[in-house]
Design a protein around this motif. Sequence first.
Motif, PDB file in Angstrom:
ATOM      1  N   TYR A 132       7.724  36.508  -2.085  1.00  6.58           N
ATOM      2  CA  TYR A 132       8.828  37.315  -2.598  1.00  6.58           C
ATOM      3  C   TYR A 132       9.206  38.410  -1.596  1.00  6.58           C
ATOM      4  O   TYR A 132      10.393  38.704  -1.390  1.00  6.58           O
ATOM      5  CB  TYR A 132       8.443  37.962  -3.926  1.00  6.58           C
ATOM      6  N   MET A 133       8.199  39.018  -0.970  1.00  5.74           N
ATOM      7  CA  MET A 133       8.454  40.055   0.029  1.00  5.74           C
ATOM      8  C   MET A 133       9.295  39.488   1.177  1.00  5.74           C
ATOM      9  O   MET A 133      10.298  40.093   1.597  1.00  5.74           O
ATOM     10  CB  MET A 133       7.136  40.610   0.554  1.00  5.74           C
ATOM     11  N   VAL A 134       8.888  38.340   1.675  1.00  6.04           N
ATOM     12  CA  VAL A 134       9.615  37.711   2.780  1.00  6.04           C
ATOM     13  C   VAL A 134      11.054  37.404   2.370  1.00  6.04           C
ATOM     14  O   VAL A 134      11.999  37.634   3.135  1.00  6.04           O
ATOM     15  CB  VAL A 134       8.889  36.430   3.234  1.00  6.04           C
ATOM     16  N   GLN A 135      11.231  36.899   1.148  1.00  5.08           N
ATOM     17  CA  GLN A 135      12.575  36.566   0.677  1.00  5.08           C
ATOM     18  C   GLN A 135      13.469  37.805   0.631  1.00  5.08           C
ATOM     19  O   GLN A 135      14.615  37.762   1.089  1.00  5.08           O
ATOM     20  CB  GLN A 135      12.500  35.933  -0.703  1.00  5.08           C
ATOM     21  N   TRP A 136      12.962  38.927   0.092  1.00  2.00           N
ATOM     22  CA  TRP A 136      13.783  40.128  -0.001  1.00  2.00           C
ATOM     23  C   TRP A 136      14.128  40.664   1.381  1.00  2.00           C
ATOM     24  O   TRP A 136      15.271  41.119   1.621  1.00  2.00           O
ATOM     25  CB  TRP A 136      13.066  41.204  -0.815  1.00  2.00           C
ATOM     26  N   PHE A 137      13.175  40.628   2.316  1.00  2.00           N
ATOM     27  CA  PHE A 137      13.474  41.100   3.669  1.00  2.00           C
ATOM     28  C   PHE A 137      14.481  40.179   4.366  1.00  2.00           C
ATOM     29  O   PHE A 137      15.331  40.646   5.129  1.00  2.00           O
ATOM     30  CB  PHE A 137      12.194  41.205   4.484  1.00  2.00           C
ATOM     31  N   LEU A 138      14.387  38.871   4.102  1.00  2.00           N
ATOM     32  CA  LEU A 138      15.380  37.951   4.672  1.00  2.00           C
ATOM     33  C   LEU A 138      16.754  38.215   4.069  1.00  2.00           C
ATOM     34  O   LEU A 138      17.764  38.189   4.791  1.00  2.00           O
ATOM     35  CB  LEU A 138      14.953  36.502   4.419  1.00  2.00           C
ATOM     36  N   PHE A 139      16.816  38.442   2.764  1.00  2.00           N
ATOM     37  CA  PHE A 139      18.095  38.794   2.141  1.00  2.00           C
ATOM     38  C   PHE A 139      18.662  40.067   2.764  1.00  2.00           C
ATOM     39  O   PHE A 139      19.877  40.170   3.013  1.00  2.00           O
ATOM     40  CB  PHE A 139      17.916  39.001   0.637  1.00  2.00           C
ATOM     41  N   ALA A 140      17.783  41.039   3.027  1.00  2.00           N
ATOM     42  CA  ALA A 140      18.230  42.290   3.636  1.00  2.00           C
ATOM     43  C   ALA A 140      18.794  42.033   5.031  1.00  2.00           C
ATOM     44  O   ALA A 140      19.826  42.619   5.411  1.00  2.00           O
ATOM     45  CB  ALA A 140      17.067  43.277   3.708  1.00  2.00           C
ATOM     46  N   ALA A 141      18.125  41.160   5.793  1.00  2.00           N
ATOM     47  CA  ALA A 141      18.606  40.852   7.143  1.00  2.00           C
ATOM     48  C   ALA A 141      19.969  40.165   7.094  1.00  2.00           C
ATOM     49  O   ALA A 141      20.878  40.483   7.877  1.00  2.00           O
ATOM     50  CB  ALA A 141      17.584  39.979   7.866  1.00  2.00           C
ATOM     51  N   VAL A 142      20.126  39.220   6.166  1.00  2.00           N
ATOM     52  CA  VAL A 142      21.408  38.521   6.027  1.00  2.00           C
ATOM     53  C   VAL A 142      22.498  39.493   5.588  1.00  2.00           C
ATOM     54  O   VAL A 142      23.619  39.483   6.100  1.00  2.00           O
ATOM     55  CB  VAL A 142      21.276  37.349   5.031  1.00  2.00           C
ATOM     56  N   TRP A 143      22.156  40.346   4.610  1.00  2.00           N
ATOM     57  CA  TRP A 143      23.121  41.348   4.127  1.00  2.00           C
ATOM     58  C   TRP A 143      23.556  42.273   5.261  1.00  2.00           C
ATOM     59  O   TRP A 143      24.748  42.559   5.417  1.00  2.00           O
ATOM     60  CB  TRP A 143      22.480  42.157   2.993  1.00  2.00           C
ATOM     61  N   PHE A 144      22.580  42.720   6.058  1.00  2.00           N
ATOM     62  CA  PHE A 144      22.896  43.612   7.188  1.00  2.00           C
ATOM     63  C   PHE A 144      23.798  42.897   8.184  1.00  2.00           C
ATOM     64  O   PHE A 144      24.773  43.470   8.673  1.00  2.00           O
ATOM     65  CB  PHE A 144      21.601  44.060   7.867  1.00  2.00           C
ATOM     66  N   GLY A 145      23.470  41.623   8.482  1.00  2.00           N
ATOM     67  CA  GLY A 145      24.279  40.874   9.438  1.00  2.00           C
ATOM     68  C   GLY A 145      25.693  40.641   8.958  1.00  2.00           C
ATOM     69  O   GLY A 145      26.662  40.807   9.722  1.00  2.00           O
ATOM     70  N   MET A 146      25.845  40.279   7.662  1.00  2.00           N
ATOM     71  CA  MET A 146      27.184  40.032   7.132  1.00  2.00           C
ATOM     72  C   MET A 146      27.996  41.325   7.060  1.00  2.00           C
ATOM     73  O   MET A 146      29.203  41.327   7.357  1.00  2.00           O
ATOM     74  CB  MET A 146      27.064  39.405   5.739  1.00  2.00           C
ATOM     75  N   THR A 147      27.338  42.415   6.686  1.00  2.00           N
ATOM     76  CA  THR A 147      28.039  43.700   6.636  1.00  2.00           C
ATOM     77  C   THR A 147      28.482  44.134   8.032  1.00  2.00           C
ATOM     78  O   THR A 147      29.616  44.601   8.227  1.00  2.00           O
ATOM     79  CB  THR A 147      27.129  44.783   6.028  1.00  2.00           C
ATOM     80  N   SER A 148      27.604  43.955   9.010  1.00  2.00           N
ATOM     81  CA  SER A 148      27.946  44.325  10.390  1.00  2.00           C
ATOM     82  C   SER A 148      29.114  43.493  10.899  1.00  2.00           C
ATOM     83  O   SER A 148      30.035  44.016  11.553  1.00  2.00           O
ATOM     84  CB  SER A 148      26.725  44.129  11.297  1.00  2.00           C
ATOM     85  N   LEU A 149      29.108  42.184  10.577  1.00  2.00           N
ATOM     86  CA  LEU A 149      30.200  41.311  11.010  1.00  2.00           C
ATOM     87  C   LEU A 149      31.513  41.728  10.365  1.00  2.00           C
ATOM     88  O   LEU A 149      32.561  41.776  11.040  1.00  2.00           O
ATOM     89  CB  LEU A 149      29.865  39.863  10.658  1.00  2.00           C
ATOM     90  N   LEU A 150      31.459  42.041   9.074  1.00  2.00           N
ATOM     91  CA  LEU A 150      32.675  42.455   8.369  1.00  2.00           C
ATOM     92  C   LEU A 150      33.215  43.751   8.948  1.00  2.00           C
ATOM     93  O   LEU A 150      34.436  43.889   9.179  1.00  2.00           O
ATOM     94  CB  LEU A 150      32.382  42.616   6.882  1.00  2.00           C
ATOM     95  N   LEU A 151      32.335  44.706   9.230  1.00  2.00           N
ATOM     96  CA  LEU A 151      32.776  45.983   9.805  1.00  2.00           C
ATOM     97  C   LEU A 151      33.357  45.773  11.197  1.00  2.00           C
ATOM     98  O   LEU A 151      34.361  46.415  11.569  1.00  2.00           O
ATOM     99  CB  LEU A 151      31.597  46.963   9.858  1.00  2.00           C
ATOM    100  N   TRP A 152      32.765  44.897  11.961  1.00  2.00           N
ATOM    101  CA  TRP A 152      33.279  44.608  13.316  1.00  2.00           C
ATOM    102  C   TRP A 152      34.683  44.022  13.240  1.00  2.00           C
ATOM    103  O   TRP A 152      35.575  44.399  14.010  1.00  2.00           O
ATOM    104  CB  TRP A 152      32.318  43.652  14.015  1.00  2.00           C
ATOM    105  N   ARG A 153      34.890  43.105  12.300  1.00  2.00           N
ATOM    106  CA  ARG A 153      36.214  42.495  12.159  1.00  2.00           C
ATOM    107  C   ARG A 153      37.246  43.521  11.692  1.00  2.00           C
ATOM    108  O   ARG A 153      38.401  43.510  12.146  1.00  2.00           O
ATOM    109  CB  ARG A 153      36.153  41.338  11.172  1.00  2.00           C
ATOM    110  N   MET A 154      36.854  44.397  10.768  1.00  2.00           N
ATOM    111  CA  MET A 154      37.778  45.433  10.307  1.00  2.00           C
ATOM    112  C   MET A 154      38.156  46.364  11.443  1.00  2.00           C
ATOM    113  O   MET A 154      39.328  46.750  11.587  1.00  2.00           O
ATOM    114  CB  MET A 154      37.120  46.228   9.157  1.00  2.00           C
ATOM    115  N   ARG A 155      37.195  46.732  12.274  1.00  2.00           N
ATOM    116  CA  ARG A 155      37.489  47.610  13.405  1.00  2.00           C
ATOM    117  C   ARG A 155      38.350  46.892  14.446  1.00  2.00           C
ATOM    118  O   ARG A 155      39.252  47.489  15.033  1.00  2.00           O
ATOM    119  CB  ARG A 155      36.179  48.086  14.038  1.00  2.00           C
ATOM    120  N   ALA A 156      38.078  45.569  14.632  1.00  2.00           N
ATOM    121  CA  ALA A 156      38.861  44.819  15.604  1.00  2.00           C
ATOM    122  C   ALA A 156      40.314  44.727  15.169  1.00  2.00           C
ATOM    123  O   ALA A 156      41.239  44.799  15.995  1.00  2.00           O
ATOM    124  CB  ALA A 156      38.261  43.413  15.772  1.00  2.00           C
TER     125      ALA A 156
END
Length: 223
Positions: free
Chosen positions: A196-220
């Motif tokens: 469960y710990m690994v799953q939550w940290f993986l979800f956090a990594a995916v969430w961080f990556g998707m948020t970063s991508l969305l912010l990059w596109r908005m800034r672009a």
Amino acid sequence: MKRGFLTTLVFGLIGFAILIALGLWQMGRIPQKETEIAQIEAMIYDAPVALPLTLDPEVDEYRPVRVRGTLGAAELHVLVSSRDFGAGFRIIAPLTLEDGRTVMLDRGYVPTAAKEAARSMGDVEVVGNLQWPDERDRFIPQDDPVANYWYARDVTKMAQALEAAPILIVAQESTGTGILPLPVSVAAIPNNHFSYMVQWFLFAAVWFGMTSLLLWRMRARRG
């Protein structure tokens, strides 16, 4: 656009923080669960005692006991699968103790072909562990008492069928030829906190990556 960027950033950081917190919580549960399992294991293999007159499932779960009594002819057949021997049945029999109480004894496993075979009865001395299994959920079929097919060890229902007290002793050793004991062990106690710990940290990594991508596109787009 700037307001939307900030809203997305805040929402992303909050979601990331929640997922990290859940992962850290599961991380903290790992040593706690390991301690609980170690305590249960110590109780399972403790020296057996006489069966107390009063029992509390919260306190006495897994307690080893030594009892003497007479096995009755009635028995319940609970469907079970053994990793080494395949599908079969747990044999649950009434055991009338020397003090007059009738409890239930989980004698162990027999293969499907031996479901209706004759089994030894009479006076026995048994060492086993007290257990109140929680095996019933919405996916478990309803028992068929007429055909003597039970799909879960429901202590209350089994006690009513056998006219016994709602006390189940799981034998540690064989109580008859052809019966394989299925003693209580910690192997059946789930400890999934690491996964469960690994799953939550993986979800956090995916969430961080998707948020970063969305912010990059908005800034672009702003550029």
